[in-house]
Write an enzyme that holds these catalytic residues in place. Structure first.
Site, PDB file in Angstrom:
ATOM      1  N   GLN A 197       3.843 -12.753   2.393  1.00  0.00           N
ATOM      2  CA  GLN A 197       3.089 -13.429   3.190  1.00  0.00           C
ATOM      3  C   GLN A 197       1.578 -13.589   3.359  1.00  0.00           C
ATOM      4  O   GLN A 197       0.728 -14.372   3.398  1.00  0.00           O
ATOM      5  CB  GLN A 197       3.486 -13.683   4.754  1.00  0.00           C
ATOM      6  CG  GLN A 197       5.077 -13.998   4.923  1.00  0.00           C
ATOM      7  CD  GLN A 197       5.322 -14.251   6.226  1.00  0.00           C
ATOM      8  OE1 GLN A 197       5.023 -13.240   7.117  1.00  0.00           O
ATOM      9  NE2 GLN A 197       6.555 -14.838   6.259  1.00  0.00           N
ATOM     10  N   VAL A 198       1.102 -12.299   3.096  1.00  0.00           N
ATOM     11  CA  VAL A 198      -0.458 -12.065   3.130  1.00  0.00           C
ATOM     12  C   VAL A 198      -0.892 -11.442   1.912  1.00  0.00           C
ATOM     13  O   VAL A 198      -1.793 -11.916   1.193  1.00  0.00           O
ATOM     14  CB  VAL A 198      -0.837 -11.124   4.566  1.00  0.00           C
ATOM     15  CG1 VAL A 198      -2.244 -11.016   4.563  1.00  0.00           C
ATOM     16  CG2 VAL A 198      -0.348 -12.118   5.733  1.00  0.00           C
ATOM     17  N   CYS A 250       4.541  -8.281  -1.788  1.00  0.00           N
ATOM     18  CA  CYS A 250       4.339  -7.315  -1.086  1.00  0.00           C
ATOM     19  C   CYS A 250       5.273  -6.990  -0.201  1.00  0.00           C
ATOM     20  O   CYS A 250       6.688  -7.273  -0.695  1.00  0.00           O
ATOM     21  CB  CYS A 250       2.841  -7.288  -0.045  1.00  0.00           C
ATOM     22  SG  CYS A 250       2.981  -8.974   0.752  1.00  0.00           S
ATOM     23  N   LYS A 279      -9.293  -2.452  -9.035  1.00  0.00           N
ATOM     24  CA  LYS A 279      -8.378  -2.104 -10.402  1.00  0.00           C
ATOM     25  C   LYS A 279      -8.161  -3.361 -11.070  1.00  0.00           C
ATOM     26  O   LYS A 279      -7.195  -3.133 -12.164  1.00  0.00           O
ATOM     27  CB  LYS A 279      -7.269  -1.373  -9.565  1.00  0.00           C
ATOM     28  CG  LYS A 279      -7.526  -0.266  -8.913  1.00  0.00           C
ATOM     29  CD  LYS A 279      -7.613   1.156  -9.853  1.00  0.00           C
ATOM     30  CE  LYS A 279      -7.603   2.469  -9.030  1.00  0.00           C
ATOM     31  NZ  LYS A 279      -6.610   2.811  -8.079  1.00  0.00           N
ATOM     32  N   CYS A 332       6.596   3.266 -13.154  1.00  0.00           N
ATOM     33  CA  CYS A 332       8.044   3.295 -12.862  1.00  0.00           C
ATOM     34  C   CYS A 332       8.657   3.160 -14.411  1.00  0.00           C
ATOM     35  O   CYS A 332       8.186   2.169 -15.306  1.00  0.00           O
ATOM     36  CB  CYS A 332       8.579   2.044 -12.140  1.00  0.00           C
ATOM     37  SG  CYS A 332      10.280   1.809 -12.017  1.00  0.00           S
ATOM     38  N   ASP A 388       0.838  -1.458  -0.034  1.00  0.00           N
ATOM     39  CA  ASP A 388      -0.094  -0.097   0.038  1.00  0.00           C
ATOM     40  C   ASP A 388       0.910   1.317  -0.066  1.00  0.00           C
ATOM     41  O   ASP A 388       1.712   1.509  -0.877  1.00  0.00           O
ATOM     42  CB  ASP A 388      -1.044  -0.324   1.083  1.00  0.00           C
ATOM     43  CG  ASP A 388      -1.920  -1.465   1.072  1.00  0.00           C
ATOM     44  OD1 ASP A 388      -2.880  -1.194   0.387  1.00  0.00           O
ATOM     45  OD2 ASP A 388      -1.614  -2.574   1.540  1.00  0.00           O
ATOM     46  N   GLU A 433       3.694   1.827   1.461  1.00  0.00           N
ATOM     47  CA  GLU A 433       5.037   1.613   1.721  1.00  0.00           C
ATOM     48  C   GLU A 433       5.870   1.823   0.407  1.00  0.00           C
ATOM     49  O   GLU A 433       7.059   2.170   0.659  1.00  0.00           O
ATOM     50  CB  GLU A 433       5.508   0.107   2.214  1.00  0.00           C
ATOM     51  CG  GLU A 433       4.587  -0.117   3.165  1.00  0.00           C
ATOM     52  CD  GLU A 433       3.324  -1.265   3.099  1.00  0.00           C
ATOM     53  OE1 GLU A 433       2.631  -0.653   2.320  1.00  0.00           O
ATOM     54  OE2 GLU A 433       3.329  -2.369   3.442  1.00  0.00           O
ATOM     55  N   ARG A 434       5.223   1.465  -0.662  1.00  0.00           N
ATOM     56  CA  ARG A 434       5.911   1.923  -1.938  1.00  0.00           C
ATOM     57  C   ARG A 434       6.690   3.025  -2.158  1.00  0.00           C
ATOM     58  O   ARG A 434       7.836   3.359  -2.547  1.00  0.00           O
ATOM     59  CB  ARG A 434       5.179   1.664  -3.201  1.00  0.00           C
ATOM     60  CG  ARG A 434       5.913   1.551  -4.544  1.00  0.00           C
ATOM     61  CD  ARG A 434       5.060   1.291  -5.573  1.00  0.00           C
ATOM     62  NE  ARG A 434       5.508   1.612  -7.010  1.00  0.00           N
ATOM     63  CZ  ARG A 434       6.080   0.720  -7.832  1.00  0.00           C
ATOM     64  NH1 ARG A 434       5.996  -0.540  -7.357  1.00  0.00           N
ATOM     65  NH2 ARG A 434       6.508   0.792  -8.834  1.00  0.00           N
ATOM     66  N   CYS A 455      14.851   0.309  -7.075  1.00  0.00           N
ATOM     67  CA  CYS A 455      14.446   1.735  -7.511  1.00  0.00           C
ATOM     68  C   CYS A 455      13.750   2.776  -6.699  1.00  0.00           C
ATOM     69  O   CYS A 455      13.026   2.541  -6.005  1.00  0.00           O
ATOM     70  CB  CYS A 455      13.779   1.489  -8.926  1.00  0.00           C
ATOM     71  SG  CYS A 455      13.312   2.977  -9.747  1.00  0.00           S
TER      72      CYS A 455
END
Ligand SMILES: [Zn+2]
Length: 132
Positions: free
Chosen positions: A74-75, A70, A52, A125, A29, A31-32, A118
């Site tokens: 794991q989830v 992610c 989406k 990207c 979410d 964190e990116r 990156c």
């Protein structure tokens, strides 16, 4: 025909990644935006992944291998991969997608093994530009 979802390691991904027919889908979410990302990866946040999903199908046209991840895979990573596989089965559209994979240990494993991260802010990207 149920699609099986398997795991791929970071080093396998690193060699696969050079091929043009692979798409990496980051389902983290927020964190990116501050942790960086795997170059060339698409971002489909798990929070609204299902809304989406048809955009994602468009985005990966021509690819035959999709790799989901992610933070730890794991989830959110496995659950989005499964949602996507189920969706493909429901729509019965011939997308040409052969493999749905999950990156083992996620972004965190990728980064801690010293693999290239990156930090661009372009959406999507732009990929490898500028990295050695
Ligand atoms: Zn980037």
């Amino acid at each position: 025909m149920a699609r099986s979802i398997s795991y791929i390691t970071g080093s396998q991904l690193l060699s696969l990644k050079r091929r043009p027919n692979i798409a990496i889908i980051d389902v983290r979410d927020d964190e990116r935006s501050y942790d960086g990302h795997i170059a060339g990866s698409l971002h489909y946040a798990s929070g609204n992944f299902y809304d989406k999903i048809s955009n994602l199908v468009q985005d990966v046209k021509g690819k035959d291998t999709l790799v989901f991840h992610c933070v730890l895979s794991q989830v959110r990573g496995p659950s989005c991969a499964r949602k996507f596989a189920n969706y493909l089965e429901e729509v019965k559209e011939d997308t040409g997608i052969k493999d749905i994979l999950i990156l083992e240990r996620g972004f965190s494993g990728w980064e801690s093994s010293g693999r290239p991260v990156c930090h661009c802010t372009s959406v999507p990207c732009k990929g490898e530009t500028g990295s050695a």
